[in-house]
Design a protein around this motif. Structure first.
Motif, PDB file in Angstrom:
ATOM      1  N   MET A   1       0.840  -1.191   0.000  1.00 18.17           N
ATOM      2  CA  MET A   1       0.000   0.000   0.000  1.00 18.17           C
ATOM      3  C   MET A   1       0.878   1.245   0.000  1.00 18.17           C
ATOM      4  O   MET A   1       2.002   1.223   0.462  1.00 18.17           O
ATOM      5  CB  MET A   1      -0.889   0.021   1.246  1.00 18.17           C
ATOM      6  CG  MET A   1      -1.940  -1.066   1.314  1.00 18.17           C
ATOM      7  SD  MET A   1      -3.122  -0.868   0.074  1.00 18.17           S
ATOM      8  CE  MET A   1      -4.569  -0.308   0.714  1.00 18.17           C
ATOM      9  N   ALA A   2       0.307   2.321  -0.456  1.00 16.03           N
ATOM     10  CA  ALA A   2       1.010   3.599  -0.497  1.00 16.03           C
ATOM     11  C   ALA A   2       1.046   4.226   0.894  1.00 16.03           C
ATOM     12  O   ALA A   2       0.210   3.941   1.744  1.00 16.03           O
ATOM     13  CB  ALA A   2       0.313   4.535  -1.471  1.00 16.03           C
ATOM     14  N   LYS A   3       2.036   5.079   1.091  1.00 14.92           N
ATOM     15  CA  LYS A   3       2.137   5.820   2.349  1.00 14.92           C
ATOM     16  C   LYS A   3       1.931   7.294   2.054  1.00 14.92           C
ATOM     17  O   LYS A   3       2.283   7.781   0.980  1.00 14.92           O
ATOM     18  CB  LYS A   3       3.492   5.605   3.000  1.00 14.92           C
ATOM     19  CG  LYS A   3       3.686   4.225   3.553  1.00 14.92           C
ATOM     20  CD  LYS A   3       4.904   4.166   4.412  1.00 14.92           C
ATOM     21  CE  LYS A   3       5.011   2.781   5.033  1.00 14.92           C
ATOM     22  NZ  LYS A   3       6.011   2.752   6.080  1.00 14.92           N
ATOM     23  N   VAL A   4       1.351   7.989   3.021  1.00 13.07           N
ATOM     24  CA  VAL A   4       1.149   9.431   2.899  1.00 13.07           C
ATOM     25  C   VAL A   4       1.631  10.127   4.155  1.00 13.07           C
ATOM     26  O   VAL A   4       1.609   9.557   5.245  1.00 13.07           O
ATOM     27  CB  VAL A   4      -0.333   9.801   2.635  1.00 13.07           C
ATOM     28  CG1 VAL A   4      -0.791   9.335   1.278  1.00 13.07           C
ATOM     29  CG2 VAL A   4      -1.234   9.268   3.719  1.00 13.07           C
ATOM     30  N   LYS A   5       2.103  11.351   3.984  1.00 15.87           N
ATOM     31  CA  LYS A   5       2.468  12.197   5.119  1.00 15.87           C
ATOM     32  C   LYS A   5       1.319  13.167   5.322  1.00 15.87           C
ATOM     33  O   LYS A   5       0.947  13.895   4.408  1.00 15.87           O
ATOM     34  CB  LYS A   5       3.757  12.949   4.824  1.00 15.87           C
ATOM     35  CG  LYS A   5       4.192  13.868   5.937  1.00 15.87           C
ATOM     36  CD  LYS A   5       5.488  14.576   5.575  1.00 15.87           C
ATOM     37  CE  LYS A   5       5.895  15.529   6.665  1.00 15.87           C
ATOM     38  NZ  LYS A   5       7.101  16.289   6.285  1.00 15.87           N
ATOM     39  N   VAL A   6       0.750  13.174   6.516  1.00 12.85           N
ATOM     40  CA  VAL A   6      -0.394  14.015   6.842  1.00 12.85           C
ATOM     41  C   VAL A   6       0.072  15.089   7.820  1.00 12.85           C
ATOM     42  O   VAL A   6       0.669  14.771   8.847  1.00 12.85           O
ATOM     43  CB  VAL A   6      -1.533  13.185   7.475  1.00 12.85           C
ATOM     44  CG1 VAL A   6      -2.744  14.050   7.730  1.00 12.85           C
ATOM     45  CG2 VAL A   6      -1.885  12.000   6.598  1.00 12.85           C
ATOM     46  N   THR A   7      -0.188  16.357   7.481  1.00 12.88           N
ATOM     47  CA  THR A   7       0.212  17.483   8.319  1.00 12.88           C
ATOM     48  C   THR A   7      -1.019  18.300   8.663  1.00 12.88           C
ATOM     49  O   THR A   7      -1.802  18.657   7.774  1.00 12.88           O
ATOM     50  CB  THR A   7       1.225  18.370   7.574  1.00 12.88           C
ATOM     51  OG1 THR A   7       2.321  17.567   7.151  1.00 12.88           O
ATOM     52  CG2 THR A   7       1.728  19.489   8.468  1.00 12.88           C
ATOM     53  N   LEU A   8      -1.189  18.600   9.944  1.00 14.66           N
ATOM     54  CA  LEU A   8      -2.296  19.447  10.394  1.00 14.66           C
ATOM     55  C   LEU A   8      -1.921  20.900  10.120  1.00 14.66           C
ATOM     56  O   LEU A   8      -0.957  21.405  10.673  1.00 14.66           O
ATOM     57  CB  LEU A   8      -2.549  19.231  11.885  1.00 14.66           C
ATOM     58  CG  LEU A   8      -3.736  19.982  12.487  1.00 14.66           C
ATOM     59  CD1 LEU A   8      -5.039  19.540  11.852  1.00 14.66           C
ATOM     60  CD2 LEU A   8      -3.782  19.778  13.991  1.00 14.66           C
ATOM     61  N   VAL A   9      -2.659  21.564   9.227  1.00 15.46           N
ATOM     62  CA  VAL A   9      -2.310  22.934   8.831  1.00 15.46           C
ATOM     63  C   VAL A   9      -3.288  23.977   9.348  1.00 15.46           C
ATOM     64  O   VAL A   9      -3.019  25.168   9.263  1.00 15.46           O
ATOM     65  CB  VAL A   9      -2.181  23.064   7.294  1.00 15.46           C
ATOM     66  CG1 VAL A   9      -1.005  22.252   6.788  1.00 15.46           C
ATOM     67  CG2 VAL A   9      -3.455  22.668   6.598  1.00 15.46           C
ATOM     68  N   ARG A  10      -4.430  23.556   9.863  1.00  9.95           N
ATOM     69  CA  ARG A  10      -5.411  24.496  10.405  1.00  9.95           C
ATOM     70  C   ARG A  10      -5.737  24.105  11.841  1.00  9.95           C
ATOM     71  O   ARG A  10      -5.702  22.943  12.198  1.00  9.95           O
ATOM     72  CB  ARG A  10      -6.705  24.462   9.585  1.00  9.95           C
ATOM     73  CG  ARG A  10      -6.515  24.707   8.119  1.00  9.95           C
ATOM     74  CD  ARG A  10      -7.154  25.934   7.500  1.00  9.95           C
ATOM     75  NE  ARG A  10      -8.026  26.733   8.280  1.00  9.95           N
ATOM     76  CZ  ARG A  10      -9.316  26.956   7.995  1.00  9.95           C
ATOM     77  NH1 ARG A  10      -9.878  26.381   6.956  1.00  9.95           N
ATOM     78  NH2 ARG A  10     -10.016  27.760   8.747  1.00  9.95           N
ATOM     79  N   SER A  11      -6.086  25.088  12.630  1.00  7.79           N
ATOM     80  CA  SER A  11      -6.436  24.862  14.028  1.00  7.79           C
ATOM     81  C   SER A  11      -7.774  24.134  14.140  1.00  7.79           C
ATOM     82  O   SER A  11      -8.636  24.251  13.262  1.00  7.79           O
ATOM     83  CB  SER A  11      -6.528  26.202  14.747  1.00  7.79           C
ATOM     84  OG  SER A  11      -7.062  26.043  16.031  1.00  7.79           O
TER      85      SER A  11
END
Length: 59
Positions: A1-11
């Motif tokens: 499976m593919a991997k993704v980097k998830v970043t929280l950009v909004r409060s």
């Protein structure tokens, strides 16, 4: 499976509790925190629910 980097950009301030819980379940805490996840149908649904709060990059 593919991997993704998830970043929280909004409060999370002012957003419904279910969206807050989804972000916490993804492993994100503070703004600009990041986590790497395997893409599964469950993670894909979570990312879709909070797509306006996070930035997703393929790895």
């Amino acid at each position: 499976m593919a991997k993704v980097k998830v970043t929280l950009v909004r409060s999370l301030a002012g957003h419904p509790g279910d969206q807050r819980a989804t972000v916490v379940a993804l492993g994100l805490g503070k703004t600009n925190s990041s986590v790497v996840k395997e893409v599964t149908p469950q993670i894909g649904g979570m990312l879709h629910k909070v797509r306006h709060l996070v930035k997703v990059e393929e790895i």
